[in-house]
Design a protein around this motif. Structure first.
Motif, PDB file in Angstrom:
ATOM      1  N   TRP A 316       0.819  -1.207   0.000  1.00 24.20           N
ATOM      2  CA  TRP A 316       0.000   0.000   0.000  1.00 24.20           C
ATOM      3  C   TRP A 316       0.850   1.254   0.000  1.00 24.20           C
ATOM      4  CZ3 TRP A 316      -4.690   0.285  -1.529  1.00 24.20           C
ATOM      5  CH2 TRP A 316      -5.580  -0.785  -1.368  1.00 24.20           C
ATOM      6  N   GLY A 320       0.856   4.220  -2.835  1.00 23.25           N
ATOM      7  CA  GLY A 320       0.705   5.637  -2.497  1.00 23.25           C
ATOM      8  C   GLY A 320       1.873   6.481  -2.976  1.00 23.25           C
ATOM      9  N   MET A 324       1.690   9.609  -5.668  1.00 21.79           N
ATOM     10  CA  MET A 324       2.188  10.942  -5.347  1.00 21.79           C
ATOM     11  C   MET A 324       3.299  11.362  -6.309  1.00 21.79           C
ATOM     12  SD  MET A 324       2.229  10.821  -1.175  1.00 21.79           S
ATOM     13  CE  MET A 324       2.628  12.555  -1.025  1.00 21.79           C
TER      14      MET A 324
END
Length: 332
Positions: A316, A320, A324
């Protein structure tokens, strides 16, 4: 404990041996012969001797064939690695780079083994550090050098423009830039002039530099010269316009960097903090984190519950970080 001491001693002995082999200088007799040959070629009266001396200076930083053969079994693609090392502007060799990787691997493995970590885990972490840290460091040096080149390159173009407007040919203006502009710009233009002196065409010399730098700014310059040679026109005016465009491009990059700095700082903190805390706890009290490294035959694929949770958390976090990174990645 005796086995660990013997292992550490063997690793340290291997590290010292590789350091001695990689960084040992040439023999005095070979160095003396090379200096005599250089002086003889430099002060020889024939044109062939002068040309040979220039060629020796131009190719003096090339890696030897024996070195490449020694490392071909360790490096998957030694040509790409040698190109990356050249892009740093340092006079490093493949042998020295691989020695640094081996030293980091041995040190990390020895430290983790002494702290009581499982030997297989110590090997994996040492291998990751030995391969990743030098690669990351070389990448930072390349980025820093390219940034310095791009910052001074518009000044070099303006100097070329003034030289062309004063009546100097393009070959002489390149030499002026190599002497007047400090840093990576002067070094690269000096290599271009040396290649031209040993018989390379200007297009070949410029394209070799563009391939080594890998920056779009210098590629624009090469394309501009190629088009001007085919179609003609006012080269000084073209280079002046190119310098203006590159300055505006640099200003846009700085504006984007300022706008995305907060997101980058957040991503770095969020991404590094869990691993930093995990490593500190493992180093301070390994017994507390020992269940994380203990497999469970009754678990999923032989993994314990903590290991499954850790793998899921890293997946995860990776997703992420990728999202980003794409949000702040702007193509100019």
């Amino acid at each position: 404990m005796d086995g660990n001491v013997i292992l550490i001693a063997v690793l340290l002995a291997a590290m010292l041996g590789m350091v001695a082999m990689a960084f040992a200088g040439p023999s005095p007799e070979k160095a003396r012969k090379r200096r005599v040959a250089t002086i003889r070629g430099r002060y020889g009266e024939s044109a062939e001797a002068l040309l040979e001396a220039r060629m020796r200076r131009a190719i003096s930083n090339r890696p030897t064939g024996a070195e490449a053969k020694m490392l071909v079994s360790l490096v998957p693609n030694p040509d790409n690695l040698a190109k990356r090392i050249k892009m740093t502007g340092k006079k490093w060799t493949l042998s020295q780079y691989m020695t640094a990787c081996a030293i980091i691997f041995l040190l990390i493995t020895a430290l983790l083994a002494l702290r009581g970590f499982p030997f297989f885990f110590a090997l994996l972490v040492g291998a990751a550090a030995g391969l990743g840290l030098p690669h990351r460091w070389v990448g930072r040096l390349i980025t820093k050098r390219v940034s310095q080149f791009n910052a001074k390159f518009p000044d070099a173009l303006e100097l070329l423009t003034r030289g062309l407007r004063s009546g100097l040919p393009i070959a002489e203006t390149l030499g002026v830039v190599s002497n007047e502009i400090p840093g990576p710009v002067g070094e690269e233009f000096k290599l271009i002039t040396e290649r031209i002196k040993i018989g390379r065409t200007m297009e070949q010399a410029l394209q070799e530099t563009a391939d080594r730098l890998g920056t779009a700014e210098f590629q624009f310059f090469v394309i501009t010269l190629s088009i001007q040679r085919e179609t003609g026109g006012n080269l000084a005016e073209t280079l002046s316009n190119l310098a203006t465009v590159l300055r505006q491009r640099s200003q846009m990059k700085l504006k984007i960097r300022a706008m995305s700095s907060e997101s980058k700082a957040s991503a770095y903190i969020i991404g590094v903090l869990p691993f930093l805390v995990f490593g500190m706890i493992c180093y301070i009290n390994f017994e507390y984190m020992k269940p994380f490294f203990t497999p469970d035959p009754a678990g999923i694929f032989g993994l314990s519950t903590m290991q499954v949770i850790g793998i899921g958390g890293m997946c995860w976090m990776g997703i992420g970080a990728f999202i980003m990174a794409q949000m702040i990645n702007f193509e100019i």
